[in-house]
Design a protein around this motif. Structure first.
Motif, PDB file in Angstrom:
ATOM      1  N   GLU A  42       0.830  -1.199   0.000  1.00 58.49           N
ATOM      2  CA  GLU A  42       0.000   0.000   0.000  1.00 58.49           C
ATOM      3  C   GLU A  42       0.864   1.248   0.000  1.00 58.49           C
ATOM      4  OE1 GLU A  42      -0.893  -1.630   4.003  1.00 58.49           O
ATOM      5  OE2 GLU A  42      -1.694   0.391   4.284  1.00 58.49           O
ATOM      6  N   LEU A  90       6.057   8.332  -4.962  1.00 51.13           N
ATOM      7  CA  LEU A  90       5.010   8.850  -5.843  1.00 51.13           C
ATOM      8  C   LEU A  90       4.586  10.234  -5.387  1.00 51.13           C
ATOM      9  CD1 LEU A  90       2.821   5.642  -6.080  1.00 51.13           C
ATOM     10  CD2 LEU A  90       4.106   6.649  -7.953  1.00 51.13           C
ATOM     11  N   GLY A 108       1.963  11.392 -10.398  1.00 54.39           N
ATOM     12  CA  GLY A 108       3.042  11.246 -11.364  1.00 54.39           C
ATOM     13  C   GLY A 108       3.372   9.761 -11.524  1.00 54.39           C
ATOM     14  N   ASN A 109       4.317   9.467 -12.406  1.00 55.50           N
ATOM     15  CA  ASN A 109       4.682   8.076 -12.668  1.00 55.50           C
ATOM     16  C   ASN A 109       5.683   7.508 -11.674  1.00 55.50           C
ATOM     17  OD1 ASN A 109       3.025   7.346 -14.826  1.00 55.50           O
ATOM     18  ND2 ASN A 109       4.313   8.478 -16.256  1.00 55.50           N
TER      19      ASN A 109
ATOM     20  N   GLN B  33     -12.613   6.208  -2.744  1.00 53.60           N
ATOM     21  CA  GLN B  33     -12.170   6.345  -4.127  1.00 53.60           C
ATOM     22  C   GLN B  33     -11.463   5.065  -4.575  1.00 53.60           C
ATOM     23  OE1 GLN B  33      -9.910  10.038  -4.601  1.00 53.60           O
ATOM     24  NE2 GLN B  33     -11.107  11.010  -2.982  1.00 53.60           N
ATOM     25  N   TYR B  35      -8.651   3.556  -7.408  1.00 55.10           N
ATOM     26  CA  TYR B  35      -7.568   3.923  -8.308  1.00 55.10           C
ATOM     27  C   TYR B  35      -7.034   2.671  -8.992  1.00 55.10           C
ATOM     28  CZ  TYR B  35      -7.293   8.522  -6.057  1.00 55.10           C
ATOM     29  OH  TYR B  35      -7.572   9.784  -5.581  1.00 55.10           O
ATOM     30  N   GLN B  37      -3.436   1.161 -10.906  1.00 55.51           N
ATOM     31  CA  GLN B  37      -2.008   1.377 -11.081  1.00 55.51           C
ATOM     32  C   GLN B  37      -1.454   0.329 -12.020  1.00 55.51           C
ATOM     33  OE1 GLN B  37       0.613   0.833  -7.649  1.00 55.51           O
ATOM     34  NE2 GLN B  37       1.958   2.474  -8.392  1.00 55.51           N
ATOM     35  N   GLY B  40       4.716  -0.251 -12.676  1.00 53.50           N
ATOM     36  CA  GLY B  40       5.760   0.749 -12.826  1.00 53.50           C
ATOM     37  C   GLY B  40       5.260   2.159 -13.062  1.00 53.50           C
ATOM     38  N   ARG B  41       3.978   2.396 -12.884  1.00 58.49           N
ATOM     39  CA  ARG B  41       3.418   3.737 -13.143  1.00 58.49           C
ATOM     40  C   ARG B  41       2.765   4.295 -11.885  1.00 58.49           C
ATOM     41  NH1 ARG B  41       2.914   4.223 -18.799  1.00 58.49           N
ATOM     42  NH2 ARG B  41       2.559   6.433 -18.382  1.00 58.49           N
ATOM     43  N   GLY B  42       2.296   5.529 -11.996  1.00 55.88           N
ATOM     44  CA  GLY B  42       1.544   6.112 -10.888  1.00 55.88           C
ATOM     45  C   GLY B  42       0.108   5.638 -10.898  1.00 55.88           C
ATOM     46  N   LEU B  43      -0.648   6.089  -9.909  1.00 52.56           N
ATOM     47  CA  LEU B  43      -2.046   5.692  -9.811  1.00 52.56           C
ATOM     48  C   LEU B  43      -2.921   6.625 -10.636  1.00 52.56           C
ATOM     49  CD1 LEU B  43      -0.641   4.599  -7.135  1.00 52.56           C
ATOM     50  CD2 LEU B  43      -2.968   4.527  -6.220  1.00 52.56           C
ATOM     51  N   HIS B  45      -6.930   7.869 -10.969  1.00 52.38           N
ATOM     52  CA  HIS B  45      -8.238   7.879 -10.314  1.00 52.38           C
ATOM     53  C   HIS B  45      -9.310   7.322 -11.241  1.00 52.38           C
ATOM     54  CE1 HIS B  45     -12.069   9.913  -9.126  1.00 52.38           C
ATOM     55  NE2 HIS B  45     -11.662   9.480  -7.954  1.00 52.38           N
ATOM     56  N   LEU B  48     -15.132   8.030  -7.634  1.00 53.37           N
ATOM     57  CA  LEU B  48     -15.317   8.461  -6.246  1.00 53.37           C
ATOM     58  C   LEU B  48     -16.770   8.250  -5.871  1.00 53.37           C
ATOM     59  CD1 LEU B  48     -14.043  11.788  -4.675  1.00 53.37           C
ATOM     60  CD2 LEU B  48     -16.437  11.116  -4.429  1.00 53.37           C
ATOM     61  N   PHE B  88      -6.615  -0.105  -6.210  1.00 53.86           N
ATOM     62  CA  PHE B  88      -6.564   0.314  -4.817  1.00 53.86           C
ATOM     63  C   PHE B  88      -7.835   1.077  -4.452  1.00 53.86           C
ATOM     64  CE2 PHE B  88      -2.147  -0.480  -3.660  1.00 53.86           C
ATOM     65  CZ  PHE B  88      -1.532  -0.599  -4.892  1.00 53.86           C
ATOM     66  N   LEU B 102      -5.900  10.904   2.027  1.00 56.39           N
ATOM     67  CA  LEU B 102      -6.484   9.616   1.719  1.00 56.39           C
ATOM     68  C   LEU B 102      -5.664   8.490   2.320  1.00 56.39           C
ATOM     69  CD1 LEU B 102      -7.415  10.021  -2.048  1.00 56.39           C
ATOM     70  CD2 LEU B 102      -8.909  10.194  -0.065  1.00 56.39           C
ATOM     71  N   PHE B 104      -4.848   4.596   1.765  1.00 61.08           N
ATOM     72  CA  PHE B 104      -4.933   3.599   0.709  1.00 61.08           C
ATOM     73  C   PHE B 104      -4.948   2.185   1.275  1.00 61.08           C
ATOM     74  CE2 PHE B 104      -4.589   5.799  -3.322  1.00 61.08           C
ATOM     75  CZ  PHE B 104      -4.218   7.069  -2.913  1.00 61.08           C
ATOM     76  N   GLY B 105      -5.671   1.321   0.578  1.00 59.26           N
ATOM     77  CA  GLY B 105      -5.682  -0.090   0.918  1.00 59.26           C
ATOM     78  C   GLY B 105      -4.471  -0.795   0.343  1.00 59.26           C
ATOM     79  N   THR B 106      -4.456  -2.098   0.523  1.00 58.69           N
ATOM     80  CA  THR B 106      -3.305  -2.910   0.125  1.00 58.69           C
ATOM     81  C   THR B 106      -3.340  -3.303  -1.338  1.00 58.69           C
ATOM     82  OG1 THR B 106      -4.526  -4.807   0.947  1.00 58.69           O
ATOM     83  CG2 THR B 106      -2.889  -3.848   2.416  1.00 58.69           C
TER      84      THR B 106
END
Lengths: 116, 114
Positions: A42, A90, A108-109, B33, B35, B37, B40-43, B45, B48, B88, B102, B104-106
């Motif tokens: 997480e 992140l 962002g990435n 919310q 998300y 992922q 190798g990238r960001g999350l 959205h 909601l 997530f 926020l 975040f869950g696992t």
């Protein structure tokens, strides 16, 4: 894709080095955040900011520091990197909507940091 | 996990099947919310849902929220290989103030086989 950029994408450095992870957003968002994420795990909030000259520590203790001199820029610095800092970092931003905290985050990435 | 725990941890399905992921949380929330992922990238959205809503749709996504059970589910219908990602849930605590911190869950790792 959101307009939030992180550099570098990957960084491998030796123990004791000072590093700065860059994060910039072009959306004019007031709120910005740094999360730390280990593989398959997480996200943990380590820093956040509500605006220029505002920074707060997050829920996970971190030896890193942040600054917010400009709205669009929220760099994270490690004065002396250690192997325990190896992780993915992140950056995210969100709009300020009065007292509302419903705003989705734009991420962002990420920067994958490895400290040897 | 501080707040959200997701179930299952990993899910593998065939293209065209539906995928359901569940999220449980512990404290009262303002909103929840979801998300996505990619590796190798960001999350990113997805959707909601506010605490006074019970169901919400967005394209092939359907989210439900049961505040009495402190749980939410994300349904992806007619899945595609491109849906392969980690998903997530994230909760905005009701008494967290205007910080938008926020939790975040696992995460659930979804693999859609072509």
């Amino acid at each position: 894709e959101a307009d939030i950029y992180q550099t570098p994408r990957y960084l491998v450095i030796g123990t004791g080095k000072k590093i700065t992870l860059e994060c910039s957003q072009t959306m004019g968002h007031d709120k910005m955040y740094w999360y730390q994420q280990d593989p398959g795990m997480e996200l943990h909030l380590i820093h956040y900011s509500y605006g220029v000259n505002s920074t707060e520590k997050g829920d996970l203790s971190s030896e890193s520091t942040v600054s917010r001199i400009r709205t669009e820029h929220f760099p994270l610095t490690l004065e002396s990197a250690r192997p325990s800092h190896t992780s993915q970092y992140l950056c995210a931003s969100s709009e300020r909507q009065g007292s509302s905290y419903n705003s989705p985050l734009h991420f962002g990435n990420g920067t994958r940091l490895t400290v040897t | 996990s501080q707040q959200g725990e997701e179930d299952p941890q990993a899910l593998s399905i065939q293209e065209g099947e539906n995928a359901t992921m569940n999220c449980s949380y512990k404290t009262s929330i303002n909103n929840l919310q979801w998300y996505r992922q990619n590796s190798g990238r960001g999350l990113v959205h997805l959707i909601l849902i506010r605490s006074n809503e019970r169901e919400k749709h967005s394209g092939r996504l359907r989210v439900t929220l049961d505040t009495s059970k402190k749980s939410s589910s994300l349904l992806i219908t007619a899945s595609r290989a491109a849906d392969t990602a980690s998903y997530f849930c994230a909760t905005a605590p009701l008494y967290g103030g205007a910080t938008n911190k926020l939790i975040f869950g696992t995460g659930t790792l979804l693999a859609v086989q072509p």
